[in-house]
Enzyme design. Structure first.
Site, mmCIF file in Angstrom:
data_model
loop_
_atom_site.group_PDB
_atom_site.id
_atom_site.type_symbol
_atom_site.label_atom_id
_atom_site.label_comp_id
_atom_site.label_asym_id
_atom_site.label_seq_id
_atom_site.Cartn_x
_atom_site.Cartn_y
_atom_site.Cartn_z
ATOM 1 N N GLY A 81 0.816 -1.212 0.000
ATOM 2 C CA GLY A 81 0.000 0.000 0.000
ATOM 3 C C GLY A 81 0.844 1.255 0.000
ATOM 4 O O GLY A 81 0.488 2.263 0.614
ATOM 5 N N ALA A 82 2.000 1.192 -0.686
ATOM 6 C CA ALA A 82 2.869 2.367 -0.884
ATOM 7 C C ALA A 82 3.391 2.958 0.425
ATOM 8 O O ALA A 82 3.736 4.138 0.467
ATOM 9 C CB ALA A 82 2.129 3.445 -1.686
ATOM 10 N N SER A 115 4.311 -5.797 -2.978
ATOM 11 C CA SER A 115 4.522 -4.366 -3.238
ATOM 12 C C SER A 115 5.323 -3.717 -2.107
ATOM 13 O O SER A 115 6.430 -4.170 -1.814
ATOM 14 C CB SER A 115 3.176 -3.677 -3.484
ATOM 15 O OG SER A 115 3.351 -2.428 -4.085
ATOM 16 N N ALA A 116 4.773 -2.695 -1.420
ATOM 17 C CA ALA A 116 5.518 -2.106 -0.298
ATOM 18 C C ALA A 116 5.771 -3.158 0.782
ATOM 19 O O ALA A 116 6.785 -3.104 1.490
ATOM 20 C CB ALA A 116 4.754 -0.919 0.286
ATOM 21 N N ASP A 118 3.374 -5.370 -13.904
ATOM 22 C CA ASP A 118 3.395 -4.635 -12.633
ATOM 23 C C ASP A 118 3.392 -3.125 -12.823
ATOM 24 O O ASP A 118 2.856 -2.392 -12.010
ATOM 25 C CB ASP A 118 4.654 -5.027 -11.834
ATOM 26 C CG ASP A 118 4.328 -5.954 -10.684
ATOM 27 O OD1 ASP A 118 3.221 -5.858 -10.140
ATOM 28 O OD2 ASP A 118 5.188 -6.782 -10.328
ATOM 29 N N HIS A 159 -0.510 -5.195 -11.412
ATOM 30 C CA HIS A 159 0.036 -5.093 -10.054
ATOM 31 C C HIS A 159 -1.011 -5.594 -9.047
ATOM 32 O O HIS A 159 -2.172 -5.202 -9.104
ATOM 33 C CB HIS A 159 0.384 -3.624 -9.771
ATOM 34 C CG HIS A 159 1.209 -3.415 -8.546
ATOM 35 N ND1 HIS A 159 2.430 -4.022 -8.367
ATOM 36 C CD2 HIS A 159 0.993 -2.666 -7.428
ATOM 37 C CE1 HIS A 159 2.938 -3.643 -7.197
ATOM 38 N NE2 HIS A 159 2.087 -2.837 -6.609
#
Length: 552
Positions: free
Chosen positions: A125-126, A212-213, A335, A448
């Site tokens: 979630g960045a 991701s993050a 992605d 992604h």
């Protein structure tokens, strides 16, 4: 009739232990907890413990501290609030500062388990949003661990950690050091290591995995000296510590932006500490007004920093710490498409052309540290296969490939090589199942985050929205992932797999192509090697014209 009665009695005796197999009240270091049982099929269930605290309510910009404990039995049947964060649309906040909780999913057969492999999931979630029970998916969270635990016979743990301003703000020095979200993750894994035996888990066989993050976080946990002895294996899905979005190199500029806009640093710090947490969280949101004025990458401002402590040096120089972990890492084939679609919107519009100028503009934004020479150099590398009159599909797909390579694929390949050279057992993959998101062009493959639904078994738990091929793929991924968690080898561990997955090495760089038709042709070599080579050799040798510190 007597035979019928005998059969009933025998069946009851046989089924009896299956219903009786239950952990019940479990003693943890903080106190007793009791979850609830979910039936998964004949003789199978999963015991779920929600909202167990792994640390105390965190003080602002301080490392997590041990939880003081509780009396009586904690009824662990409700997810706890997420850490305070902005909503997806960035218009308001939700969550709480009291948020350091985890959830445990324990598979049960006819007897209470012991010594099971454990998989601890870190959400993506960045570094800005997310939770261990995020994204309700037709009733259940996307990260609900029941199917993965049941089908893979592993204990699954999902955790909350601080995000956004409260998790990752840093002044670049000891005053607000940063990386609080990473410390939270580490505290959660340490809690699991100390307590999971009471739930039937093996504390010496823990795998940390994330997307991701969360995948970059897994990578940072491997590289940190604070993880020694805490876990044994790691899986990064679409992100590593070397990804260009995973590290903030000019944290003070971001702190100034959030911190009351004063040039005096002491005043700024005082103001930050006195500020309302909701206001602080909103101050760290993405500046959506800047969309289109440069790559999305530039908007991702709150992320881990080199603090001289949890991350003591450049991530690329810390792989000696990763040698003790088995490592499985890969990316989705598209992605970067989501980000490319924001940076160059024409790629998703059927009637709009994507021009050479737009491709070069994107490259200029991504390579600004190297200046105009890099634009021409990278454009040459990516247009080499176009021919004299490339179709729009070829040009548009190239834009998605550029962002996929730069943000995800190339950094992951470098991380695999560095880990392998340090002696770690490593495995590489490319997930390329066609997207299920409607409205995208025909050429779009795996977007992604599309891998997650299969790893967490959604095609089984919500069969109505999936087809048999999706269940095939989900079964394959659960088998490979949980085999790896058990043994360090995705092909060995009790779950049948369609083909053996060869270990990564730097000679031919084998990788597995993951989709619903995995067969002997799915093992391939040298993933996008000419582009990996371009970014790691040609591009990296170009002189830097703008320092990253000045650039933020």
């Amino acid at each position: 009739r007597q035979t019928d009665m005998l059969l009933v009695v025998l069946l009851a005796l046989w089924l009896g232990p299956a219903h009786a197999a239950k952990l019940g009240v479990v003693q943890t270091e903080g106190g007793k907890v009791e979850g609830e049982t979910h039936r998964m099929g004949l003789l199978r269930s999963v015991e779920v413990f929600k909202g167990i605290p792994f640390a105390d309510v965190p003080k602002r910009w301080e490392k997590p501290k041990p939880h003081p404990g509780w009396s009586g039995v904690l009824k662990a049947t409700q997810y706890r609030e997420r850490c305070l964060q902005v909503t997806l649309l960035q218009t308001k906040t939700h969550g709480s500062e009291d948020c350091l909780y985890l959830n445990i999913y324990v598979p049960q057969g006819r007897s209470v388990p012991s010594n099971l492999a454990v998989m601890v999931y870190l959400f993506g979630g960045a570094f800005l949003l997310g939770a261990g029970d995020d994204v309700a998916f037709l009733g259940d969270s996307l990260y609900d661990g029941k199917e993965l635990a049941d089908r893979g016979e592993v204990i699954v743990v999902t955790v909350n950690y601080r995000v956004g301003t409260l998790g990752f703000l840093s002044t670049g020095d000891g005053r607000v050091a940063g990386n609080y979200g990473l410390w939270d993750q580490n505290a959660a894994v340490a809690w699991v290591h100390r307590n999971i035996a009471a739930f039937g888990g093996n504390p010496d066989n823990i795998t940390v995995f994330g997307q991701s993050a969360g995948a970059a976080s897994v990578s940072f946990q491997m590289l940190s000296p604070y993880s020694k002895g805490l876990f044994r294996r790691a899986i990064s899905q679409c992100g590593v510590a070397l990804s260009p979005w995973a590290l903030q190199r000019n944290p003070l500029a971001i702190a100034r932006k959030v911190g009351c806009r004063t040039t005096n640093e002491e005043e700024m710090l005082t103001c930050l500490r006195m500020s309302d947490p909701v206001g602080l969280t909103m101050a760290g949101k993405l500046n959506l007004l800047q969309l289109g004025r440069g790559p999305v990458l530039d908007l991702l401002e709150l992320s881990p920093v080199i603090d001289g402590d949890f991350i003591p040096d450049e991530p690329s120089k810390l792989f000696h710490n990763a040698a003790e972990f088995d490592y499985l890492a890969g990316v989705n084939s598209m992605d970067g498409h989501l980000f490319a679609g924001i940076d160059v919107p024409s790629i998703n519009r059927r009637r709009a052309n994507t021009t050479v100028e737009q491709v070069k503009e994107l490259l200029a934004g991504l390579t600004k540290q190297k200046g105009g020479v890099a634009v021409e150099s990278a454009y040459g590398a990516y247009s080499a296969h176009w021919g004299s009159a490339p179709s729009q599909e070829v040009v548009k797909k190239t834009v998605a490939d550029i962002e996929t390579d730069f943000l995800f694929l190339v950094p992951t390949q470098i991380a695999l090589q560095l880990a392998y050279r340090r002696g770690a057992h490593t495995y590489s993959y490319l997930f390329n199942m066609k997207t299920r998101i409607p409205g995208f062009p025909r050429w779009v493959e795996a977007e992604h985050a599309e891998d997650l639904q299969y790893v967490f078994g959604k095609p089984f738990s919500t069969p109505v929205v999936y087809l048999p091929r999706h269940r095939d793929l989900s079964g394959y991924m659960i088998a490979y992932w949980t085999n790896f968690a058990k043994t360090g080898d995705p092909s060995q561990g009790g779950s049948r797999v369609p083909v053996p997955w060869p270990a990564f090495s730097t000679t031919h760089r084998p990788y597995l192509l993951i989709n619903h038709k995995i067969n002997k042709n799915s093992v391939s070599f040298d993933l996008r090697q000419q582009y990996v080579q371009y970014w790691t050799e040609t591009y990296s040798r170009l002189p830097t014209v703008v320092s990253e510190e000045l650039d933020a």
